[in-house]
Design an enzyme around this catalytic site. Structure first.
Site, short mmCIF file in Angstrom:
data_model
loop_
_atom_site.label_atom_id
_atom_site.label_comp_id
_atom_site.label_asym_id
_atom_site.label_seq_id
_atom_site.Cartn_x
_atom_site.Cartn_y
_atom_site.Cartn_z
N MET A 14 -55.69 -8.96 40.17
CA MET A 14 -55.83 -7.90 41.17
C MET A 14 -54.78 -6.83 40.90
SD MET A 14 -56.82 -10.06 44.62
CE MET A 14 -55.78 -11.48 44.35
N GLN A 66 -55.25 -10.65 31.66
CA GLN A 66 -56.55 -9.98 31.67
C GLN A 66 -56.43 -8.64 30.96
OE1 GLN A 66 -58.65 -7.89 34.90
NE2 GLN A 66 -60.31 -9.34 34.54
N CYS A 96 -64.96 -4.69 36.44
CA CYS A 96 -64.34 -3.66 37.28
C CYS A 96 -65.20 -2.40 37.27
CB CYS A 96 -62.94 -3.34 36.77
SG CYS A 96 -62.17 -2.03 37.73
N LYS A 135 -64.65 -12.16 32.45
CA LYS A 135 -64.93 -12.06 33.89
C LYS A 135 -65.94 -10.93 34.10
CE LYS A 135 -62.54 -11.50 38.36
NZ LYS A 135 -62.72 -10.12 38.83
N HIS A 167 -68.04 -13.02 39.27
CA HIS A 167 -67.95 -12.45 40.62
C HIS A 167 -69.40 -12.31 41.06
CE1 HIS A 167 -66.32 -8.98 43.37
NE2 HIS A 167 -67.00 -9.88 44.03
N GLY A 208 -65.70 -14.64 44.38
CA GLY A 208 -66.29 -13.68 45.33
C GLY A 208 -66.52 -14.29 46.70
N GLY A 209 -65.77 -13.82 47.68
CA GLY A 209 -66.04 -14.19 49.07
C GLY A 209 -65.64 -15.60 49.46
N GLY A 229 -59.53 -14.50 45.36
CA GLY A 229 -58.91 -13.18 45.23
C GLY A 229 -58.18 -12.80 46.49
N ARG A 230 -58.85 -11.99 47.32
CA ARG A 230 -58.20 -11.45 48.52
C ARG A 230 -57.67 -12.54 49.45
NH1 ARG A 230 -63.29 -7.72 49.41
NH2 ARG A 230 -64.13 -9.56 48.36
#
Ligand SMILES: Cc1cc2nc3c(=O)[nH]c(=O)nc-3n(C[C@H](O)[C@H](O)[C@H](O)COP(=O)(O)O)c2cc1C
Length: 322
Positions: A14, A66, A96, A135, A167, A208-209, A229-230
């Protein structure tokens, strides 16, 4: 070819978030997680300050660099640098969607050029013994994933990649900001499950999520790994919970964690002049939901900007929570 990582839970690359200070902190919370750097472009490494981009603390292992780029020779040269710096793995960013990245013709737009990605992977494989992973998204724009993604995986595998981090949503290259591209295109885990079924010999890491320990563990029944991730950044406590559930690791007491971060902050300041705030900013979410969390946040963001020593910030922050 390659190997399945035993570190099946990873923290996503990130930009602006997973710098080396963040990874040092995450490593204290999750001794077994695979940690990713932010994306580093080939241009930044070939023309910029290599040490600034690549140095890391030995405790960060296992750590993945990455790369962002689409020139096989450039990527090969950067893969060599990564090897010299001691990275454990190299990942190529094909997910991205930002405009800046599209202008450089890499990131998610590479999903439309599987042969080029195959060549990039092959060039890196020839330059380093490290595993090369990719990725990507499940597709871009109006690509039909069951054609586009399947073709992408098949071709890129032929270049020597057998681990794909997916993702599980498309990237829409026109009209959405990078942030919207992490929220608006719908998630499709079932599609990634089918991909794994159809390429049974390859490794697929789901991304993802994923926001709970329960979901992380249940996806691990299906996939070879799960990338957070987040959720990991905004609520790093999830890393200790996942670690405990998967490996039985006992979490460090908050006071011990703080002592280690003080020592780290001191050393970073002495060696590199690192401002304290560059380190504390990654720890803001740690005590989310606890009593005193607001004060904790305030001390780590505002007070850290003017503090003289790490102790001046960390001890009051700890007190706010205790
Ligand atoms: C602030 C931020 C920066 C990101 N930078 C990168 C990046 O450098 N490379 C990359 O492959 N993905 C990047 N991503 C995407 C994440 O790696 C991940 O794929 C995405 O956030 C979905 O996972 P999540 O739902 O668990 O957050 C970024 C995401 C965020 C929130």
């Amino acid at each position: 070819m390659g190997k399945v990582s035993k570190n099946r839970v990873s923290v996503a690359p990130m930009m602006d978030w997973t710098d080396r200070h963040c990874r040092y902190f995450h490593r204290l919370l999750a001794p077994n997680a695979l940690l990713y750097t932010e994306m580093v472009t080939t241009g930044a490494l070939l023309h910029g300050d290599v040490d600034r981009h690549l140095r890391f603390d030995p405790s960060e292992h296992p750590v993945v660099l990455q790369l962002g780029g689409s020139e096989p020779d450039d990527l090969a040269a950067c893969a060599k640098m990564a090897t010299e710096y001691g990275y454990d793995e190299i990942n190529l960013n094909c997910g991205c969607p930002s405009e800046r990245v599209q202008k450089g013709a890499f990131g998610a737009c590479l999903m439309a050029e599987p042969e080029l990605v195959r060549d990039c992977v092959a060039a890196m494989r020839a330059a380093t013994p490290l595993p090369i992973t990719v990725k990507c998204r499940i597709g871009i724009d109006d690509m039909e994933p069951r054609q586009g993604l399947w073709t992408f995986v098949e071709k890129v595998h032929a270049g020597g990649c057998d681990t794909f981090v997916i993702h599980a949503r498309k990237a829409w290259l026109k009209g959405l900001s990078p942030r919207e591209n992490r929220e608006v295109p719908p998630l499709d885990y079932a599609l990634v499950r089918d991909l794994k079924r159809d390429f049974a010999g390859l490794n697929f890491v789901l991304n993802g999520g994923v926001t709970t320990v329960h979901d992380t563990l249940s996806h691990l029944d299906t996939f070879d790994g799960v990338m957070l991730g987040r959720a990991a950044y905004q609520n790093p406590h999830i890393l200790t919970e996942v670690e405990e559930a998967l490996h039985g690791t006992t979490a460090l007491p908050l006071q011990t964690l703080i002592e280690k971060m003080i020592a780290y902050a001191q050393a970073q300041r002495e060696m590199h002049g690192t401002p304290l705030h560059s380190i504390t900013r990654h720890m803001v979410g740690l005590n989310a939901g606890k009593r005193g969390a607001r004060r904790w946040r305030q001390i780590l963001t505002v007070d850290a900007l003017k503090a003289k020593t790490p102790q001046d910030v960390f001890w009051p922050a700890l007190e706010a929570i205790s």
